[in-house]
Write a protein that holds these residues in place. Structure first.
Motif, mmCIF file in Angstrom:
data_model
loop_
_atom_site.group_PDB
_atom_site.id
_atom_site.type_symbol
_atom_site.label_atom_id
_atom_site.label_comp_id
_atom_site.label_asym_id
_atom_site.label_seq_id
_atom_site.Cartn_x
_atom_site.Cartn_y
_atom_site.Cartn_z
ATOM 1 N N ASP A 4 0.827 -1.206 0.000
ATOM 2 C CA ASP A 4 0.000 0.000 0.000
ATOM 3 C C ASP A 4 0.861 1.255 0.000
ATOM 4 O O ASP A 4 0.423 2.319 -0.411
ATOM 5 N N HIS A 5 2.084 1.131 0.479
ATOM 6 C CA HIS A 5 2.980 2.286 0.588
ATOM 7 C C HIS A 5 3.924 2.390 -0.615
ATOM 8 O O HIS A 5 4.919 3.103 -0.554
ATOM 9 N N GLY A 6 3.562 1.688 -1.673
ATOM 10 C CA GLY A 6 4.366 1.752 -2.883
ATOM 11 C C GLY A 6 3.764 2.697 -3.905
ATOM 12 O O GLY A 6 2.580 3.031 -3.854
ATOM 13 N N SER A 7 4.570 3.171 -4.803
ATOM 14 C CA SER A 7 4.102 4.061 -5.870
ATOM 15 C C SER A 7 4.834 3.720 -7.163
ATOM 16 O O SER A 7 5.931 3.159 -7.148
ATOM 17 N N ILE A 8 4.198 4.053 -8.261
ATOM 18 C CA ILE A 8 4.799 3.826 -9.570
ATOM 19 C C ILE A 8 4.712 5.121 -10.368
ATOM 20 O O ILE A 8 3.642 5.723 -10.482
ATOM 21 N N ILE A 9 5.856 5.558 -10.874
ATOM 22 C CA ILE A 9 5.951 6.815 -11.625
ATOM 23 C C ILE A 9 6.199 6.484 -13.096
ATOM 24 O O ILE A 9 7.086 5.691 -13.417
ATOM 25 N N TYR A 10 5.407 7.091 -13.962
ATOM 26 C CA TYR A 10 5.573 6.929 -15.407
ATOM 27 C C TYR A 10 6.075 8.257 -15.973
ATOM 28 O O TYR A 10 5.382 9.274 -15.901
ATOM 29 N N LEU A 20 -0.414 5.259 -7.049
ATOM 30 C CA LEU A 20 -0.115 4.529 -5.826
ATOM 31 C C LEU A 20 -0.627 3.101 -5.980
ATOM 32 O O LEU A 20 -1.678 2.873 -6.600
ATOM 33 N N PHE A 21 0.084 2.154 -5.443
ATOM 34 C CA PHE A 21 -0.379 0.772 -5.514
ATOM 35 C C PHE A 21 -1.753 0.630 -4.864
ATOM 36 O O PHE A 21 -2.569 -0.181 -5.288
ATOM 37 N N ALA A 22 -2.010 1.429 -3.836
ATOM 38 C CA ALA A 22 -3.303 1.369 -3.157
ATOM 39 C C ALA A 22 -4.448 1.703 -4.105
ATOM 40 O O ALA A 22 -5.578 1.242 -3.923
ATOM 41 N N GLU A 23 -4.162 2.500 -5.152
ATOM 42 C CA GLU A 23 -5.201 2.879 -6.106
ATOM 43 C C GLU A 23 -5.616 1.720 -6.997
ATOM 44 O O GLU A 23 -6.675 1.770 -7.627
ATOM 45 N N PHE A 24 -4.798 0.676 -7.063
ATOM 46 C CA PHE A 24 -5.158 -0.491 -7.867
ATOM 47 C C PHE A 24 -6.431 -1.156 -7.342
ATOM 48 O O PHE A 24 -7.099 -1.887 -8.070
ATOM 49 N N PHE A 25 -6.761 -0.913 -6.074
ATOM 50 C CA PHE A 25 -7.914 -1.567 -5.453
ATOM 51 C C PHE A 25 -9.167 -0.699 -5.466
ATOM 52 O O PHE A 25 -10.186 -1.081 -4.900
ATOM 53 N N THR A 26 -9.107 0.465 -6.094
ATOM 54 C CA THR A 26 -10.243 1.383 -6.077
ATOM 55 C C THR A 26 -11.236 1.061 -7.186
ATOM 56 O O THR A 26 -10.887 0.493 -8.227
ATOM 57 N N ASP A 27 -12.485 1.463 -6.957
ATOM 58 C CA ASP A 27 -13.533 1.264 -7.966
ATOM 59 C C ASP A 27 -13.253 2.102 -9.201
ATOM 60 O O ASP A 27 -13.580 1.700 -10.330
ATOM 61 N N ASP A 28 -12.658 3.279 -9.009
ATOM 62 C CA ASP A 28 -12.363 4.160 -10.134
ATOM 63 C C ASP A 28 -11.382 3.494 -11.103
ATOM 64 O O ASP A 28 -11.589 3.513 -12.322
ATOM 65 N N MET A 29 -10.315 2.879 -10.559
ATOM 66 C CA MET A 29 -9.356 2.188 -11.414
ATOM 67 C C MET A 29 -9.994 0.976 -12.079
ATOM 68 O O MET A 29 -9.713 0.668 -13.239
ATOM 69 N N GLN A 30 -10.891 0.299 -11.380
ATOM 70 C CA GLN A 30 -11.571 -0.858 -11.947
ATOM 71 C C GLN A 30 -12.401 -0.453 -13.161
ATOM 72 O O GLN A 30 -12.407 -1.135 -14.192
ATOM 73 N N LYS A 31 -13.105 0.678 -13.059
ATOM 74 C CA LYS A 31 -13.919 1.159 -14.169
ATOM 75 C C LYS A 31 -13.043 1.548 -15.351
ATOM 76 O O LYS A 31 -13.365 1.268 -16.504
ATOM 77 N N ARG A 32 -11.927 2.219 -15.082
ATOM 78 C CA ARG A 32 -11.046 2.661 -16.160
ATOM 79 C C ARG A 32 -10.422 1.496 -16.906
ATOM 80 O O ARG A 32 -10.169 1.573 -18.104
ATOM 81 N N CYS A 33 -10.153 0.412 -16.185
ATOM 82 C CA CYS A 33 -9.447 -0.719 -16.788
ATOM 83 C C CYS A 33 -10.375 -1.821 -17.272
ATOM 84 O O CYS A 33 -9.912 -2.867 -17.739
ATOM 85 N N SER A 34 -11.680 -1.611 -17.173
ATOM 86 C CA SER A 34 -12.624 -2.588 -17.686
ATOM 87 C C SER A 34 -12.686 -2.491 -19.205
ATOM 88 O O SER A 34 -12.171 -1.549 -19.813
ATOM 89 N N LYS A 35 -13.297 -3.461 -19.831
ATOM 90 C CA LYS A 35 -13.412 -3.449 -21.296
ATOM 91 C C LYS A 35 -14.172 -2.219 -21.767
ATOM 92 O O LYS A 35 -13.870 -1.661 -22.818
ATOM 93 N N ALA A 36 -15.155 -1.814 -20.985
ATOM 94 C CA ALA A 36 -15.915 -0.625 -21.362
ATOM 95 C C ALA A 36 -15.109 0.642 -21.120
ATOM 96 O O ALA A 36 -15.265 1.637 -21.824
ATOM 97 N N GLY A 37 -14.213 0.602 -20.132
ATOM 98 C CA GLY A 37 -13.430 1.785 -19.805
ATOM 99 C C GLY A 37 -12.358 2.093 -20.820
ATOM 100 O O GLY A 37 -12.087 3.262 -21.122
ATOM 101 N N LEU A 38 -11.729 1.056 -21.376
ATOM 102 C CA LEU A 38 -10.713 1.268 -22.406
ATOM 103 C C LEU A 38 -11.407 1.406 -23.754
ATOM 104 O O LEU A 38 -12.301 0.634 -24.083
#
Length: 307
Positions: free
Chosen positions: A101-107, A157-175
């Motif tokens: 949860d305390h990890g982050s990824i920078i692009y 943030l890795f913690a954001e991987f578990f959010t509903d917002d990220m789930q919607k963005r990465c769903s088939k409908a979101g992409l």
């Protein structure tokens, strides 16, 4: 003259292919936002796959209870990490998730797009009334270059991987065009292998205690940096020729020749920096960014020195 008008119209068509403002969507059909979102979702999928591999390890005594088996079955069946987090997970899995949860990824993105257009047109006039044929060639040409560079940074943030917002963005409908796939012609728009990067980082942290280079700070941030560069060059050449035979003895247009060449070179670079705070608390974002910028500064210095 109708033939000449048609010829010039066709030439104008090829010339107009030059983009005034070169951008990824000109040839890939995918906008910068789509590209960034696909890469972020690929990182999320890499995190999910790491959990699948971890829970599938039959030799790991921590994950042999029924709750771990149920969690593994859930991950294999769907990709909703938010619902996964709410499952009755055992203490070992919970501890692992809290750690990351305390990890982050920078692009760090850099898109460099260059387009060159070299166009020429030659007309030949002939006068059969003179002794022999008098040919006069009249030519004109243009050499055009357009360049556009986009640089920007996105932090997750890795913690954001578990959010509903990220789930919607990465769903088939979101992409916009469904789940991302590999694209050999324009790699940055498809699957770029980020899942393997995530897996490598997390494995290093768990198995060998990945650590950051020595700094003045007492608390260093374990940081993993990987740079991916893709270059696509598209070339097109057209050499149309129009020959006219009007059948009379006046000065006439005998031939029109054109050369229309276009070269588009796109260099896409994304540098991924993954940071993890060595202790529970705030994410390791700042430390990862500092290490990323330190590495970029070192690379620039070495490039100038010819290393």
């Amino acid at each position: 003259m109708k033939k000449l008008a048609w010829f010039l119209s066709a030439c104008q068509f090829f010339i107009s292919g030059c983009a005034i403002h070169p951008a990824p969507e000109n040839y890939s059909g995918r906008y910068t936002l789509n590209i960034v979102q696909s890469i972020r979702c690929e990182a999320r999928d890499g995190f999910r796959q790491y959990l699948v591999n971890l829970l599938s390890d039959k030799d790991d005594e921590r994950f042999k209870d029924q709750s771990s088996k149920d969690a593994l079955a859930f991950l294999k069946a769907n990709d909703d990490l938010g619902k996964f987090r709410k499952l009755p997970l055992n203490a070992s899995v919970q501890k692992l998730l809290v750690r990351f949860d305390h990890g982050s990824i920078i692009y760090d993105f850099r898109f460099l797009m260059t387009e060159n257009n070299n166009n020429s047109l030659v007309t030949t006039l002939e006068d059969p009334l003179r002794t022999g044929l008098l040919s006069v060639a009249v030519g004109a040409g243009t050499n055009l270059q357009r360049q556009n560079q986009r640089t920007f940074r996105v932090v997750d943030l890795f913690a954001e991987f578990f959010t509903d917002d990220m789930q919607k963005r990465c769903s088939k409908a979101g992409l916009a065009d469904g789940r991302f796939k590999s694209n050999m012609l324009y790699p940055i728009t498809g699957k770029i292998g980020l899942g393997d990067v995530i897996w490598t980082y997390m494995t290093l942290v768990q198995t060998v205690g990945l650590s950051a280079p020595e700094t003045k700070s007492l608390k260093t941030t374990p940081t993993f940096i990987e740079r991916l560069t893709f270059t696509t060059t598209l070339r097109g050449d057209v050499n149309p020729t129009l020959e006219l035979n009007p059948g009379h003895k006046a000065l006439h247009l005998a031939k029109v020749e054109g050369t229309f060449g276009s070269v588009r070179s796109d260099e896409h670079e994304v540098t991924i920096a993954i940071g993890l705070n060595p202790e529970e608390g705030a994410p390791g974002t700042n430390g990862a960014i500092e290490e990323l910028e330190r590495q970029q500064l070192l690379d620039a210095f070495q490039a100038r020195r010819g290393f």
